[in-house]
Motif scaffolding. Structure first.
Motif, short mmCIF file in Angstrom:
data_model
loop_
_atom_site.label_atom_id
_atom_site.label_comp_id
_atom_site.label_asym_id
_atom_site.label_seq_id
_atom_site.Cartn_x
_atom_site.Cartn_y
_atom_site.Cartn_z
N ASN A 1 0.66 -0.94 -0.01
CA ASN A 1 -0.17 0.26 0.02
C ASN A 1 1.01 0.47 0.38
N VAL B 1 2.63 1.12 -3.97
CA VAL B 1 1.70 1.48 -5.33
C VAL B 1 2.68 2.90 -5.38
N SER C 1 -1.35 8.38 -3.63
CA SER C 1 -1.01 6.63 -3.66
C SER C 1 0.30 6.66 -2.59
N VAL D 1 -2.90 -2.06 -9.92
CA VAL D 1 -2.57 -1.55 -9.49
C VAL D 1 -3.56 -2.82 -8.35
N MET D 2 -4.50 -3.14 -8.35
CA MET D 2 -5.52 -4.28 -7.57
C MET D 2 -4.62 -5.31 -8.78
N THR E 1 -4.39 -1.95 -1.65
CA THR E 1 -4.59 -0.24 -2.70
C THR E 1 -5.98 0.83 -2.92
N GLN F 1 -12.50 3.25 -5.65
CA GLN F 1 -12.68 2.11 -5.37
C GLN F 1 -13.57 1.40 -4.76
#
Length: 314
Positions: A43, A47, A76, A214-215, A241, A276
């Motif tokens: 995280n 990221v 991020s 990124v997921m 994420t 998200q």
């Protein structure tokens, strides 16, 4: 507004956070140290590195304005959400204890990890005084958080009050956040905005692409590292994420209080935060099916079935 939005509202938000965060819940998932370390590392570091490299490429080819690219990097560097991860983990049949650990740990560490990452990646811009910024963050964020925690630990009526008024306290936090965002954008538009509508739309599209990317990367890593733990994979997908807006906006406001681009820096986060939730909610039914399918293959019975079986044996 300079006092009420940058001091009163921020401090009130973090006092409430300190009152509501139950640090003793960290012990529920502390034995999964490998998973917890991976989630926090992904995280904060993975990221942010991905976004940093991507945003610098966009600037190099003159594809996105510097302010929006920096906003993507700031977004991020933020920690995981507190409430959203718990909601999505529960609805997706993930590991609730692991989600609690990620949420609480992120809330506690984000106040000093995020500023460090932001200043490392972007550096000092304009007339920002690092020492002054750290002092402001300590007074506005860390001190109220500590006060809330001390009240929760050592003043018995506090826990009953929080349990009874948790919904109202959450509402106060949300209204404080709305007020802070409003004041930030008022300041931005009053001093002039140098970003076109086209750039904003492009940034929105790029944020969605980055989030999905990124997921996908997190999911691949989780499936390799925690193949026999489907519930952890689901929880990790969100914990790796998600980015919090409730901590992000006050931090941006504190670090870039006098920067005319402060409002621009918050835009990527304002895009990331609802997306998200939208993506996570859309994936929830498929993740529930995934957990059930994997546990069937691993020969695991649901908890209620195990209980009934043991009772029948007795």
């Amino acid at each position: 507004p300079k006092i009420t939005s940058t001091w009163v509202s921020v401090m009130l938000m973090f006092i409430i956070s300190g009152l509501c965060i139950k640090t003793e819940e960290l012990s529920q998932a502390s034995h999964r140290m490998g998973f917890n370390i991976f989630v926090q590392f992904f995280n904060y570091v993975v990221v942010s590195l991905v976004v940093m490299v991507f945003s610098r490429l966009l600037i190099a080819v003159d594809f996105l304005p510097q302010s929006l690219a920096d906003g993507m990097v700031i977004c991020s560097c933020l920690p995981v959400t507190v409430s959203m991860i718990l909601v999505l983990t529960t609805s997706s049949n993930g590991d609730d204890a692991a989600a609690v650990f990620a949420a609480v740990f992120g809330a506690l560490t984000g106040t000093f990890v995020t500023p460090g990452l932001v200043l490392t990646y972007i550096g000092v811009k304009g007339n920002i005084d690092i020492i002054r910024v750290l002092i402001k963050l300590s007074i506005r964020v860390l001190l109220p958080l500590l006060v809330g925690q001390l009240l929760q630990k050592f003043y018995a009526p506090t826990q009953d009050f929080v349990a009874e008024h948790r919904k109202s306290l959450k509402g106060v936090q949300e209204w404080c956040l709305v007020f802070i965002i409003y004041c930030v954008f008022c300041h931005t538009f009053a001093t002039g905005i140098e970003t076109s509508v086209g750039s904003l739309l492009l940034m929105t599209f790029l944020q969605i692409v980055v989030l999905i990317s990124v997921m996908a990367l997190a999911w691949v890593c989780l499936r390799v590292l925690f193949r026999d733990e489907p519930k952890l994979c689901v929880t990790g997908l969100f914990a790796c994420t998600q980015k919090t807006i409730s901590l992000g906006v006050p931090l941006i406001n504190a670090i870039y209080e006098n920067d005319p681009n402060a409002g621009i820096y918050t835009l990527p986060l304002i895009v990331w935060h609802p997306m998200q939730l939208v993506i996570g909610s859309a994936m929830a039914p498929y993740l529930v099916h995934f957990v059930k399918q994997q546990e069937d293959q691993l020969g695991r019975k649901p908890l209620i079935v195990q209980k009934l079986s043991s009772e029948s044996i007795v």
